[in-house]
Structure formats: C-alpha cells, structure tokens
Write a protein that holds these residues in place. Structure first.
Motif, PDB file in Angstrom:
ATOM      1  N   LEU A  69       9.884  54.622  50.134  1.00 48.42           N
ATOM      2  CA  LEU A  69      10.503  54.838  51.439  1.00 48.42           C
ATOM      3  C   LEU A  69      10.313  53.622  52.331  1.00 48.42           C
ATOM      4  O   LEU A  69       9.186  53.230  52.628  1.00 48.42           O
ATOM      5  N   SER A  73      14.087  53.691  57.321  1.00 55.57           N
ATOM      6  CA  SER A  73      14.864  54.865  56.910  1.00 55.57           C
ATOM      7  C   SER A  73      14.067  56.160  57.051  1.00 55.57           C
ATOM      8  O   SER A  73      14.502  57.218  56.577  1.00 55.57           O
ATOM      9  N   TYR A  77      14.993  60.242  56.257  1.00 60.44           N
ATOM     10  CA  TYR A  77      14.211  60.959  55.249  1.00 60.44           C
ATOM     11  C   TYR A  77      13.641  62.262  55.803  1.00 60.44           C
ATOM     12  O   TYR A  77      13.866  63.345  55.246  1.00 60.44           O
ATOM     13  N   TRP A 161      12.280  58.801  48.093  1.00 65.73           N
ATOM     14  CA  TRP A 161      13.424  58.494  48.933  1.00 65.73           C
ATOM     15  C   TRP A 161      14.724  58.554  48.131  1.00 65.73           C
ATOM     16  O   TRP A 161      15.730  59.091  48.594  1.00 65.73           O
ATOM     17  N   VAL A 164      16.043  62.076  47.869  1.00 58.47           N
ATOM     18  CA  VAL A 164      16.567  62.567  49.138  1.00 58.47           C
ATOM     19  C   VAL A 164      17.883  61.864  49.467  1.00 58.47           C
ATOM     20  O   VAL A 164      18.868  62.494  49.863  1.00 58.47           O
TER      21      VAL A 164
END
Length: 211
Positions: A69, A73, A77, A161, A164
């Motif tokens: 991640l 971002s 998330y 990440w 997702v």
C-alpha cells in the motif's frame, strides 16, 4: 483495535492526535463520538454533524499496513474497506475518487488520511441516521458498534492493496459523471483513467490523492 467511545467532541481527529501526543497509547487505536462540533473534512472544509451519525478516527502504525500500500492511496484503500463492510449489509454505497462515499449522486460521507511521524490517522464521517441539506444518509440500518466491529475485522486482515484495487477498478465507471478539484479547479472524471497505484491519468496528467 481498541475503540474509545465519546458522547461529544470537537473533532475525533484532533482528539486522537492529542491523545497520542500526550499519553502515547498503544496503536492501533480508534475514537468514535456520538456527535462532533468541528470536524475536519476534505480541502480544509469542516465536517460537523447530526448526533447518531458516524464520527470516527483511527491510528495505525505503518507496520500494520499492507506491504504493497502506497500512502498516497490510503484514503482509497480504507474507504473501500468500509464501503465493502456497508455493502455486506445491503448498502448500494460507492466510492467517488478518492475518498467520498456516495449514493446515487449525493454524498453521504468521506474519509481523510494524515501521516504523522510513523503512523497514519484516518478520519471518517458518515451519515448513518440523518443528513444535512444537499447530502444523503446511508440506505440501510446498522448499529454503529456492529459496523465498527465488522470494519476493523477487515482492517486487521491487512488485505493487499492489489486485491482491493482490483475490485475498486471494476466500479470506477460510477465516477464518470463527477469531477475533482485539482489546484482549486474542477476537473471532470469522465475521461479519467485509474492507474494501478490509485492515481488518475487525466489528459496525460497524473493526479494523486492528497487527502
């Protein structure tokens, strides 16, 4: 996730920052308040609200984040994890890039993230029971404590990440009718391309979430 429940606070974000600075509690930790009088919203706007809505901030050390991640971002998330939690109870909510919760064409809430030293603070406002004029409330009934319990179960799993993002990308077309603010200017999302790191490509310019 340890959750502190308050009756009223000016801002859950400010409260949590002071708590960490003054008492150094073990992280992760969250603060939820029944009402909020001077919350922090996107682009320095305030996010106050009606008693019973969700006013939440939580702090996570970097070591508790998914290893793929990127911090820029983080809003996408953690907003998407909450969107998924709501969807599992029947909500049609979706995420308008990068951090707003929407139903149809009206905003019902938002999320902001702030980097402080070696941890991340996320703040969430969500209209659960009522909405100010021009906004909307969630389309389901859900107990706040149940929502938080289910949400933090997802957070603690540290889902990658890329997993997702792959789901968010499939829903990104819902952003087409909206715009974002870039350098105080409105920019349409109708031709925006969502990049793998969560940034947008609009007419060749890369735009990253700054909140």
């Amino acid at each position: 996730m340890k959750i502190l429940y308050l009756d009223e606070v000016d801002s859950t974000q400010k409260y949590l920052k002071k708590l960490i600075q003054n008492s150094t509690p073990d992280l992760p930790i969250a603060v939820s308040s029944e009402s909020q009088t001077n919350g922090i919203g996107s682009r320095n706007n305030s996010w106050s609200g009606i008693s019973g809505n969700l006013f939440l901030s939580f702090a996570l050390p970097f070591k508790e984040l998914p290893n793929d991640l990127k911090l820029e971002s983080a809003s996408i998330y953690f907003a998407y994890l909450l969107k998924e939690t709501l969807a599992e109870s029947g909500s049609k909510v979706f995420i308008k890039w990068p951090n707003d919760f929407y139903l149809n064409e009206k905003k019902i809430g938002g999320m902001i993230t702030t980097i402080v030293e070696d941890y991340l603070i996320c703040g969430v406002g969500l209209n659960l029971v009522a909405a100010p004029q021009g906004f909307e409330k969630i389309d389901i009934k859900i107990e706040k404590k149940v929502l938080l319990e289910n949400y933090f179960k997802k957070v603690e799993k540290k889902v990658l990440w890329k997993k997702v993002f792959s789901k968010y990308r499939l829903e990104f077309h819902k952003n087409n009718k909206f715009f974002v603010h870039v350098n105080e200017k409105k920019v349409s999302l109708s031709n925006a391309i969502l990049e793998a790191d969560g940034s947008l490509n609009i007419d060749g310019e890369r735009i990253y979430s700054l909140r």
